[in-house]
Motif scaffolding. Sequence first.
Motif, mmCIF file in Angstrom:
data_model
loop_
_atom_site.group_PDB
_atom_site.id
_atom_site.type_symbol
_atom_site.label_atom_id
_atom_site.label_comp_id
_atom_site.label_asym_id
_atom_site.label_seq_id
_atom_site.Cartn_x
_atom_site.Cartn_y
_atom_site.Cartn_z
ATOM 1 N N LEU A 170 -34.358 39.705 2.450
ATOM 2 C CA LEU A 170 -35.153 40.498 1.498
ATOM 3 C C LEU A 170 -34.740 40.222 0.066
ATOM 4 O O LEU A 170 -35.599 40.097 -0.812
ATOM 5 N N THR A 171 -33.443 40.097 -0.174
ATOM 6 C CA THR A 171 -32.949 39.788 -1.520
ATOM 7 C C THR A 171 -33.491 38.451 -1.990
ATOM 8 O O THR A 171 -33.975 38.322 -3.121
ATOM 9 N N ARG B 137 -33.704 46.207 8.559
ATOM 10 C CA ARG B 137 -32.621 46.618 7.650
ATOM 11 C C ARG B 137 -32.379 48.122 7.735
ATOM 12 O O ARG B 137 -31.237 48.578 7.712
ATOM 13 N N ASP B 138 -33.455 48.881 7.831
ATOM 14 C CA ASP B 138 -33.349 50.347 7.796
ATOM 15 C C ASP B 138 -33.229 50.972 9.183
ATOM 16 O O ASP B 138 -33.208 52.189 9.306
ATOM 17 N N LYS C 260 -41.550 40.052 5.499
ATOM 18 C CA LYS C 260 -40.859 41.025 4.639
ATOM 19 C C LYS C 260 -40.853 42.438 5.218
ATOM 20 O O LYS C 260 -39.807 43.086 5.281
ATOM 21 N N GLN D 240 -25.515 45.565 13.256
ATOM 22 C CA GLN D 240 -25.083 45.493 11.863
ATOM 23 C C GLN D 240 -25.317 44.094 11.303
ATOM 24 O O GLN D 240 -25.784 43.938 10.181
ATOM 25 N N ILE E 231 -37.619 44.752 6.367
ATOM 26 C CA ILE E 231 -37.344 46.112 5.863
ATOM 27 C C ILE E 231 -37.093 47.050 7.042
ATOM 28 O O ILE E 231 -36.132 47.824 7.038
ATOM 29 N N ARG F 232 -28.984 43.656 10.549
ATOM 30 C CA ARG F 232 -29.353 44.448 9.355
ATOM 31 C C ARG F 232 -28.890 43.728 8.088
ATOM 32 O O ARG F 232 -29.609 43.678 7.093
ATOM 33 N N GLN F 233 -27.685 43.141 8.141
ATOM 34 C CA GLN F 233 -27.178 42.387 6.980
ATOM 35 C C GLN F 233 -28.044 41.158 6.704
ATOM 36 O O GLN F 233 -28.371 40.881 5.545
ATOM 37 N N ALA G 44 -31.188 40.750 7.499
ATOM 38 C CA ALA G 44 -32.470 41.232 6.976
ATOM 39 C C ALA G 44 -32.340 41.548 5.482
ATOM 40 O O ALA G 44 -33.209 41.183 4.686
ATOM 41 N N ARG G 45 -31.231 42.193 5.109
ATOM 42 C CA ARG G 45 -30.989 42.528 3.703
ATOM 43 C C ARG G 45 -30.904 41.246 2.861
ATOM 44 O O ARG G 45 -31.502 41.162 1.783
ATOM 45 N N GLN G 46 -30.198 40.236 3.368
ATOM 46 C CA GLN G 46 -30.070 38.959 2.638
ATOM 47 C C GLN G 46 -31.431 38.284 2.466
ATOM 48 O O GLN G 46 -31.746 37.792 1.384
#
Length: 140
Positions: A133-134, A116-117, A109, A123, A113, A126-127, A129-131
């Motif tokens: 994390l969600t 993602r940041d 996790k 890109q 983060i 990062r996307q 990583a965001r998925q």
Amino acid sequence: MHQPVTELQIDVGLSITVTDAGDWIVKADGRDFQLKEISDFYRAWLLLERPFPDVKAAFDQIASNAKKTIPFPFAKLIASALKAKSGEWTDRAMLWVSFLTEAEKASLKDLFIEARDSKWASQKSRQLARQHLTRIERSR
């Protein structure tokens, strides 16, 4: 009759195997390096250039031939590549994340983060990583 597969060659003079004690190691130019801590796994990054199912099947076969039940620690390999903050290795590692268990993904996790940041991750990474994390947040 051929010998059972006991190691996976990942480059010239570089291979991975499991010891009699059940530890995964990298053999490099006649020396052995244990794969214990996340920082030990940089020698194994070349695995990320291959399809995950092929690598997993090879390691499962190696462990079986060595009569060991210790699975290869893929989450540590992925964590090592993410910690490098390299766009190329992050992209490769992120393609393997979907093959991890939910617990293994959750263990990454903080690295998700960071990715993602970050400015260094692509890109697409990062996307992803965001998925991830969600999904980690939803499963709590």
